[in-house]
Enzyme design. Structure first.
Site, PDB file in Angstrom:
ATOM      1  N   ARG A  19      -0.089   8.710   4.405  1.00  0.00           N
ATOM      2  CA  ARG A  19      -0.146   9.506   3.167  1.00  0.00           C
ATOM      3  C   ARG A  19      -0.330  11.002   3.451  1.00  0.00           C
ATOM      4  O   ARG A  19      -1.035  11.703   2.724  1.00  0.00           O
ATOM      5  CB  ARG A  19      -1.306   9.041   2.278  1.00  0.00           C
ATOM      6  N   SER A  57      -2.466   5.042  -6.571  1.00  0.00           N
ATOM      7  CA  SER A  57      -3.778   5.038  -5.901  1.00  0.00           C
ATOM      8  C   SER A  57      -4.391   6.427  -5.980  1.00  0.00           C
ATOM      9  O   SER A  57      -3.750   7.408  -5.603  1.00  0.00           O
ATOM     10  CB  SER A  57      -3.620   4.679  -4.423  1.00  0.00           C
ATOM     11  N   GLU A  99      -6.309  11.167  -3.109  1.00  0.00           N
ATOM     12  CA  GLU A  99      -4.925  11.157  -2.620  1.00  0.00           C
ATOM     13  C   GLU A  99      -4.016  12.141  -3.370  1.00  0.00           C
ATOM     14  O   GLU A  99      -3.320  12.931  -2.739  1.00  0.00           O
ATOM     15  CB  GLU A  99      -4.399   9.713  -2.685  1.00  0.00           C
TER      16      GLU A  99
HETATM   17  N1  EPU Z   1      -8.833  -4.855  -3.696  1.00  0.00           N
HETATM   18  C1  EPU Z   1     -10.005  -5.217  -4.315  1.00  0.00           C
HETATM   19  N2  EPU Z   1     -10.229  -4.754  -5.583  1.00  0.00           N
HETATM   20  C2  EPU Z   1      -9.337  -3.977  -6.237  1.00  0.00           C
HETATM   21  C3  EPU Z   1      -8.137  -3.613  -5.596  1.00  0.00           C
HETATM   22  C4  EPU Z   1      -7.901  -4.070  -4.301  1.00  0.00           C
HETATM   23  O1  EPU Z   1     -10.825  -5.921  -3.757  1.00  0.00           O
HETATM   24  O2  EPU Z   1      -9.595  -3.616  -7.374  1.00  0.00           O
HETATM   25  C5  EPU Z   1      -8.550  -5.395  -2.354  1.00  0.00           C
HETATM   26  C6  EPU Z   1      -7.411  -6.441  -2.463  1.00  0.00           C
HETATM   27  O3  EPU Z   1      -7.902  -7.686  -2.763  1.00  0.00           O
HETATM   28  C7  EPU Z   1      -6.787  -6.388  -1.105  1.00  0.00           C
HETATM   29  C8  EPU Z   1      -7.034  -4.951  -0.653  1.00  0.00           C
HETATM   30  O4  EPU Z   1      -8.024  -4.413  -1.510  1.00  0.00           O
HETATM   31  O5  EPU Z   1      -7.433  -7.251  -0.219  1.00  0.00           O
HETATM   32  C9  EPU Z   1      -5.772  -4.119  -0.668  1.00  0.00           C
HETATM   33  O6  EPU Z   1      -5.267  -4.068  -1.998  1.00  0.00           O
HETATM   34  P1  EPU Z   1      -3.710  -3.803  -2.307  1.00  0.00           P
HETATM   35  O7  EPU Z   1      -2.863  -4.772  -1.571  1.00  0.00           O
HETATM   36  O8  EPU Z   1      -3.534  -3.738  -3.776  1.00  0.00           O
HETATM   37  O9  EPU Z   1      -3.389  -2.416  -1.641  1.00  0.00           O
HETATM   38  P2  EPU Z   1      -4.194  -1.045  -1.568  1.00  0.00           P
HETATM   39  O10 EPU Z   1      -4.610  -0.837  -0.152  1.00  0.00           O
HETATM   40  O11 EPU Z   1      -5.230  -0.950  -2.602  1.00  0.00           O
HETATM   41  C10 EPU Z   1      -2.099   0.345  -0.875  1.00  0.00           C
HETATM   42  C11 EPU Z   1      -1.429   1.617  -1.292  1.00  0.00           C
HETATM   43  C12 EPU Z   1      -0.599   1.391  -2.546  1.00  0.00           C
HETATM   44  C13 EPU Z   1       0.437   0.319  -2.247  1.00  0.00           C
HETATM   45  C14 EPU Z   1      -0.287  -0.960  -1.809  1.00  0.00           C
HETATM   46  C15 EPU Z   1       0.667  -2.033  -1.358  1.00  0.00           C
HETATM   47  C16 EPU Z   1      -2.884   3.417  -0.541  1.00  0.00           C
HETATM   48  C17 EPU Z   1      -3.831   4.506  -0.935  1.00  0.00           C
HETATM   49  N3  EPU Z   1      -2.426   2.651  -1.530  1.00  0.00           N
HETATM   50  O12 EPU Z   1      -3.025   0.012  -1.900  1.00  0.00           O
HETATM   51  O13 EPU Z   1       0.091   2.597  -2.825  1.00  0.00           O
HETATM   52  O14 EPU Z   1       1.241   0.034  -3.379  1.00  0.00           O
HETATM   53  O15 EPU Z   1      -1.132  -0.658  -0.662  1.00  0.00           O
HETATM   54  O16 EPU Z   1       1.225  -1.667  -0.146  1.00  0.00           O
HETATM   55  O17 EPU Z   1      -2.566   3.302   0.638  1.00  0.00           O
HETATM   56  C18 EPU Z   1      -0.085   4.625  -4.052  1.00  0.00           C
HETATM   57  O18 EPU Z   1      -0.177   5.201  -2.960  1.00  0.00           O
HETATM   58  O19 EPU Z   1      -0.091   5.259  -5.135  1.00  0.00           O
HETATM   59  C19 EPU Z   1       0.008   3.173  -4.078  1.00  0.00           C
HETATM   60  C20 EPU Z   1       0.011   2.484  -5.216  1.00  0.00           C
END
Ligand code: EPU
Length: 342
Positions: free
Chosen positions: A167, A240, A336
């Site tokens: 990012r 995010s 971010e």
């Molecule tokens: N989780 C929780 N509670 C929540 C949300 C997530 O416990 O409310 C846990 C989930 O259960 C999972 C982990 O966190 O085990 C990761 O969650 P998720 O797969 O939704 O991905 P993320 O790391 O929260 C990142 C990117 C997203 C992208 C997703 C999928 C960043 C900052 N965000 O989110 O990107 O869509 O992975 O690859 O790296 C963005 O940058 O705007 C964005 C949406």
């Protein structure tokens, strides 16, 4: 053709996906390179700064802007032929990202399917090195074409010079220097699928797909995003709001022992990446709301505007979350999106 539309004291609400109301001294819809240059000249004449918005999907406006806000609307996709087994294609900065991804797949140029449905324009994609479901943009970038406001000349910045990381990029470090005009990508001629991110295979099987094609993965990613992430057309948000924090492995193992369900991923340079959404949810913020500013009910990493939230109200929630996560886990969450108007 008129190259630029200029609006004085313009309402920025329709031009940021948070749907925050704020005014810009000038708003410039630039439909060509000449239009962009005209907007820059206006800023110089008026002695105000330039803010480039693109699709407005990765920023939070916290005040009225004494600036020329530029919306680059350069359009066009140019197919550049095959080189070293890759299909090269250049897309102008104002092309809609998701439509461009769909177009590449229709042309049998593969690789971008995991990045489907990310809001915003092509020109913004390299700035934060967009990434999703195990794929980051930088692996496909050949070069970024831009106008360098410092040197007052057009330039082409090759991938290595873009300083891409999670990012992050050169364009984020120096946000007002480069005005991106186009991005050239090198895509695969054969499918090169990335299905290991949690939920992707499950989504494909739920749709009865055993041998996925890039189009099937594209559809699966769209389905997952539609289910998990709020659509900015329905509820204001910028995806995010925090990066997943990178911490050293020692801290990660201490946290893992104390909080066994915290998701931890290994990252480059001996670091570990923590799931910020989990940390925020643990602190009780998921679904919280203060006036019209809130934390999304399905995803704690996404701040939302229920209607009339101001940028400052959203930022106040973000700072409160940062303080709580820091007190609970000793981890600093980094915002971010770009905060504009400070
Ligand atoms: N989780 C929780 N509670 C929540 C949300 C997530 O416990 O409310 C846990 C989930 O259960 C999972 C982990 O966190 O085990 C990761 O969650 P998720 O797969 O939704 O991905 P993320 O790391 O929260 C990142 C990117 C997203 C992208 C997703 C999928 C960043 C900052 N965000 O989110 O990107 O869509 O992975 O690859 O790296 C963005 O940058 O705007 C964005 C949406």
């Amino acid at each position: 053709m008129i190259q630029v539309d200029l609006l004085h004291s313009a309402n920025l609400r329709p031009f940021n996906t948070f749907g925050v109301a704020a005014r810009a001294r000038w708003l410039a819809h630039a439909r060509s390179i000449d239009g962009l240059l005209a907007a820059l000249e206006l800023a110089q004449r008026e002695d105000v700064r330039v803010e480039v918005f693109g699709g407005g999907s990765n920023l939070l406006i916290v005040d009225d802007l004494e600036a020329v806000v530029v919306l680059p609307q350069l359009r066009g996709v140019t197919w550049l032929g095959n080189h070293n087994g890759r299909v090269h294609v250049s897309a102008a900065a104002g092309e809609n990202w998701h439509d461009f991804v769909a177009l590449t797949i229709a042309h049998e140029a593969f690789g971008l399917e995991n990045l489907a449905l990310i809001p915003g324009h092509v020109g913004a994609a390299p700035i934060q090195n967009i990434g999703a479901y195990g794929v980051e943009l930088d692996r496909f970038v050949v070069a970024v074409d831009a106008y360098d406001r410092q040197r007052e000349q057009f330039c082409r910045i090759d991938r290595a010079s873009c300083e891409f990381s999670y990012r992050d990029s050169l364009f984020k470090h120096d946000p007002n220097r480069y005005l991106i005009t186009a991005v050239e990508f090198a895509l695969h001629t054969e499918a090169d699928l990335h299905l290991n991110y949690a939920g992707v295979r499950e989504q494909l099987s739920a749709s009865g797909i055993n041998v996925p094609t890039p189009k099937a993965v594209f559809d699966a990613i769209c389905a997952i995003r539609r289910r998990k992430l709020p659509d900015p057309a329905e509820i204001g948000n910028a995806g995010s709001f925090f990066k997943n924090p990178l911490v050293d492995t020692h801290l990660a193992s201490v946290l893992q022992a104390a909080y066994p369900t915290l998701p931890i991923y290994s990252a480059a340079q001996g670091k570990s990446k923590l799931a910020a959404g989990w940390l925020i949810e643990y602190c009780g913020w998921k679904g919280a709301r203060v006036l019209d500013a809130g934390v999304h009910q399905q995803h704690a990493l996404v701040l939302v505007n229920y209607g009339k939230a101001t940028g400052r109200e959203l930022l106040a929630i973000a700072q409160h979350i940062q303080a709580d996560v820091s007190n609970q886990f000793g981890v600093q969450l980094e915002i971010e999106p770009r905060i504009v108007g400070v």
